[in-house]
Scaffold this motif. Structure first.
Motif, PDB file in Angstrom:
ATOM      1  N   ILE A  36       0.634  -1.234  -0.031  1.00 29.00           N
ATOM      2  CA  ILE A  36       0.000  -0.101   0.074  1.00 29.00           C
ATOM      3  C   ILE A  36       0.833   1.227  -0.038  1.00 29.00           C
ATOM      4  O   ILE A  36       0.525   2.258  -0.711  1.00 29.00           O
ATOM      5  CB  ILE A  36      -0.965  -0.065   1.152  1.00 29.00           C
ATOM      6  CG1 ILE A  36      -1.981  -1.287   1.084  1.00 29.00           C
ATOM      7  CG2 ILE A  36      -1.765   1.390   1.443  1.00 29.00           C
ATOM      8  CD1 ILE A  36      -2.926  -1.392   2.216  1.00 29.00           C
ATOM      9  N   ASP A  37       2.008   1.423   0.940  1.00 30.62           N
ATOM     10  CA  ASP A  37       2.792   2.472   1.004  1.00 30.62           C
ATOM     11  C   ASP A  37       3.320   2.927  -0.269  1.00 30.62           C
ATOM     12  O   ASP A  37       3.513   3.943  -0.893  1.00 30.62           O
ATOM     13  CB  ASP A  37       3.797   2.232   2.016  1.00 30.62           C
ATOM     14  CG  ASP A  37       3.141   2.464   3.348  1.00 30.62           C
ATOM     15  OD1 ASP A  37       2.102   3.096   3.506  1.00 30.62           O
ATOM     16  OD2 ASP A  37       3.706   2.132   4.435  1.00 30.62           O
ATOM     17  N   LYS A  38       3.884   1.661  -1.012  1.00 30.36           N
ATOM     18  CA  LYS A  38       4.378   1.809  -2.492  1.00 30.36           C
ATOM     19  C   LYS A  38       3.615   2.300  -3.397  1.00 30.36           C
ATOM     20  O   LYS A  38       3.914   3.237  -4.464  1.00 30.36           O
ATOM     21  CB  LYS A  38       5.213   0.539  -2.808  1.00 30.36           C
ATOM     22  CG  LYS A  38       5.773   0.511  -3.976  1.00 30.36           C
ATOM     23  CD  LYS A  38       7.105   1.331  -3.911  1.00 30.36           C
ATOM     24  CE  LYS A  38       8.168   1.146  -5.451  1.00 30.36           C
ATOM     25  NZ  LYS A  38       7.532   1.337  -6.661  1.00 30.36           N
ATOM     26  N   LEU A  39       2.402   1.772  -3.255  1.00 23.52           N
ATOM     27  CA  LEU A  39       1.360   2.525  -4.340  1.00 23.52           C
ATOM     28  C   LEU A  39       1.001   3.615  -4.272  1.00 23.52           C
ATOM     29  O   LEU A  39       0.671   4.551  -5.163  1.00 23.52           O
ATOM     30  CB  LEU A  39      -0.061   1.279  -4.169  1.00 23.52           C
ATOM     31  CG  LEU A  39       0.247   0.134  -4.665  1.00 23.52           C
ATOM     32  CD1 LEU A  39      -0.923  -0.811  -4.406  1.00 23.52           C
ATOM     33  CD2 LEU A  39       0.227  -0.020  -6.316  1.00 23.52           C
ATOM     34  N   ILE A  40       1.073   4.202  -2.838  1.00 27.85           N
ATOM     35  CA  ILE A  40       0.568   5.488  -2.650  1.00 27.85           C
ATOM     36  C   ILE A  40       1.873   6.483  -3.032  1.00 27.85           C
ATOM     37  O   ILE A  40       1.820   7.475  -3.482  1.00 27.85           O
ATOM     38  CB  ILE A  40       0.611   5.697  -1.032  1.00 27.85           C
ATOM     39  CG1 ILE A  40      -0.810   5.165  -0.875  1.00 27.85           C
ATOM     40  CG2 ILE A  40       0.445   7.343  -0.589  1.00 27.85           C
ATOM     41  CD1 ILE A  40      -0.982   5.138   0.764  1.00 27.85           C
ATOM     42  N   GLU A  41       3.203   6.004  -2.899  1.00 24.81           N
ATOM     43  CA  GLU A  41       4.359   6.767  -3.597  1.00 24.81           C
ATOM     44  C   GLU A  41       4.044   6.807  -5.071  1.00 24.81           C
ATOM     45  O   GLU A  41       4.373   7.980  -5.760  1.00 24.81           O
ATOM     46  CB  GLU A  41       5.552   6.243  -3.188  1.00 24.81           C
ATOM     47  CG  GLU A  41       5.889   6.237  -1.610  1.00 24.81           C
ATOM     48  CD  GLU A  41       7.242   5.607  -1.463  1.00 24.81           C
ATOM     49  OE1 GLU A  41       7.927   5.167  -2.331  1.00 24.81           O
ATOM     50  OE2 GLU A  41       7.299   5.364  -0.334  1.00 24.81           O
ATOM     51  N   ASP A  42       3.814   5.554  -5.540  1.00 22.95           N
ATOM     52  CA  ASP A  42       3.748   5.686  -7.103  1.00 22.95           C
ATOM     53  C   ASP A  42       2.482   6.407  -7.661  1.00 22.95           C
ATOM     54  O   ASP A  42       2.417   6.777  -8.845  1.00 22.95           O
ATOM     55  CB  ASP A  42       3.608   4.336  -7.709  1.00 22.95           C
ATOM     56  CG  ASP A  42       4.918   3.313  -7.382  1.00 22.95           C
ATOM     57  OD1 ASP A  42       5.853   4.047  -7.090  1.00 22.95           O
ATOM     58  OD2 ASP A  42       5.030   2.217  -7.479  1.00 22.95           O
ATOM     59  N   PHE A  43       1.329   6.413  -6.787  1.00 25.47           N
ATOM     60  CA  PHE A  43       0.139   6.875  -7.611  1.00 25.47           C
ATOM     61  C   PHE A  43      -0.318   8.253  -6.454  1.00 25.47           C
ATOM     62  O   PHE A  43       0.209   9.308  -6.602  1.00 25.47           O
ATOM     63  CB  PHE A  43      -1.351   6.189  -7.477  1.00 25.47           C
ATOM     64  CG  PHE A  43      -0.625   4.829  -8.691  1.00 25.47           C
ATOM     65  CD1 PHE A  43      -1.180   5.224  -9.698  1.00 25.47           C
ATOM     66  CD2 PHE A  43      -0.087   3.703  -8.081  1.00 25.47           C
ATOM     67  CE1 PHE A  43      -1.049   4.091 -10.760  1.00 25.47           C
ATOM     68  CE2 PHE A  43       0.167   2.822  -9.332  1.00 25.47           C
ATOM     69  CZ  PHE A  43      -0.396   2.732 -10.476  1.00 25.47           C
ATOM     70  N   SER A  44      -1.123   7.908  -5.603  1.00 26.38           N
ATOM     71  CA  SER A  44      -1.507   9.088  -4.672  1.00 26.38           C
ATOM     72  C   SER A  44      -2.484   8.283  -3.447  1.00 26.38           C
ATOM     73  O   SER A  44      -3.057   7.124  -3.918  1.00 26.38           O
ATOM     74  CB  SER A  44      -2.047  10.132  -5.185  1.00 26.38           C
ATOM     75  OG  SER A  44      -3.438   9.748  -5.535  1.00 26.38           O
ATOM     76  N   SER A  45      -2.599   9.051  -2.297  1.00 28.36           N
ATOM     77  CA  SER A  45      -3.455   8.349  -1.513  1.00 28.36           C
ATOM     78  C   SER A  45      -4.755   8.393  -1.826  1.00 28.36           C
ATOM     79  O   SER A  45      -5.817   7.479  -1.071  1.00 28.36           O
ATOM     80  CB  SER A  45      -3.360   9.187  -0.078  1.00 28.36           C
ATOM     81  OG  SER A  45      -3.517  10.553  -0.241  1.00 28.36           O
ATOM     82  N   GLU A  46      -5.200   9.449  -2.856  1.00 24.66           N
ATOM     83  CA  GLU A  46      -6.727   9.295  -3.191  1.00 24.66           C
ATOM     84  C   GLU A  46      -6.767   8.254  -4.308  1.00 24.66           C
ATOM     85  O   GLU A  46      -8.024   7.832  -4.416  1.00 24.66           O
ATOM     86  CB  GLU A  46      -6.739  10.674  -4.086  1.00 24.66           C
ATOM     87  CG  GLU A  46      -6.975  12.029  -3.235  1.00 24.66           C
ATOM     88  CD  GLU A  46      -5.405  12.538  -2.614  1.00 24.66           C
ATOM     89  OE1 GLU A  46      -4.338  12.037  -3.441  1.00 24.66           O
ATOM     90  OE2 GLU A  46      -5.527  13.010  -1.556  1.00 24.66           O
ATOM     91  N   VAL A  47      -5.833   7.908  -4.737  1.00 21.26           N
ATOM     92  CA  VAL A  47      -5.906   6.585  -5.938  1.00 21.26           C
ATOM     93  C   VAL A  47      -6.038   5.493  -5.214  1.00 21.26           C
ATOM     94  O   VAL A  47      -6.843   4.385  -5.420  1.00 21.26           O
ATOM     95  CB  VAL A  47      -4.933   6.619  -7.125  1.00 21.26           C
ATOM     96  CG1 VAL A  47      -4.999   5.138  -7.659  1.00 21.26           C
ATOM     97  CG2 VAL A  47      -4.916   7.926  -7.764  1.00 21.26           C
TER      98      VAL A  47
END
Length: 221
Positions: A36-47
């Motif tokens: 999840i943290d990696k995805l937030i870095e790559d995309f955003s917390s909204e995504v």
């Protein structure tokens, strides 16, 4: 267009990036904390939505009621199937695409389970290998989930019997539709009067019976 992706692993994140680059709004649902943290870095917390893609509350949080497409690409077939069924029959998502991880489970990926398109990577790869062995010019890009149709690509070589002929004179089988002619950097919508040139690549929709005829039409004479 709004797309919900279930599974934020390599496949899900790649699909997400590709869709974002094409201006499509996405949400990614992922349950594994370490991703999840990696995805937030790559995309955003909204995504990125933390939770299970089989949980209706999580799906609602991701905006499934306004989603046009749901893509279930986790590494677990049972998750992809349950998520597909919920999306289609509980929330009425118009189009559901699901990844098949184990070929033995492909028979479960049906419309009655809510799946519109099943992507069986192993099956596609196997067919591509066999098709490349059997066909001189034609290679399969994707097997469709409905009927016996495929999207394929034909390479037009120097000396092909189709060169310098208009499409209307090639005798294209009834169960084959030419989608596009790729010529250098140009994409040409094929018409009856479109002439074939050496080094063209032709995208087409064809059934299995027409493939050998297509290969014959574009073969080097």
């Amino acid at each position: 267009m709004n797309v919900i992706i279930i599974g934020g692993g390599q496949v899900g994140s790649y699909v997400g990036k590709l869709l974002e680059e094409n201006g499509i709004q996405i949400k990614i649902i992922e349950i594994r904390e370490h991703l999840i943290d990696k995805l937030i870095e790559d995309f955003s917390s909204e995504v990125v939505i933390g939770g299970s893609g089989t949980d209706p509350n999580t799906l609602e949080e991701a905006g499934i009621k306004s989603a046009d497409v749901l893509v279930a690409v986790t590494s677990r077939d049972e998750v992809n199937l349950v998520a597909s069924t919920i999306a289609k029959f509980e929330f009425g998502v118009r189009r559901v695409v699901a990844r098949v991880n184990h070929p033995r489970n492909e028979w479960l990926y049906t419309h009655s389970m809510g799946v519109d398109v099943a992507i069986n990577q192993s099956n596609i790869m196997a067919h591509m290998v066999v098709d490349e062995m059997d066909m001189e010019n034609l290679s399969t890009l994707m097997k469709l989930n409905r009927g016996n149709y495929s999207i394929a690509k034909v390479a037009v070589h120097e000396g092909s019997s189709a060169v310098a002929k208009p499409i209307k004179d090639l005798g294209i089988p009834p169960k084959c539709v030419l989608i596009a002619v790729l010529r250098d950097e140009e994409v040409i919508i094929p018409r009856g009067e479109t002439f074939i040139e050496p080094h063209d690549s032709i995208l087409l929709l064809t059934d299995a019976d027409a493939e050998k005829e297509i290969n014959r039409i574009f073969a080097v004479s």
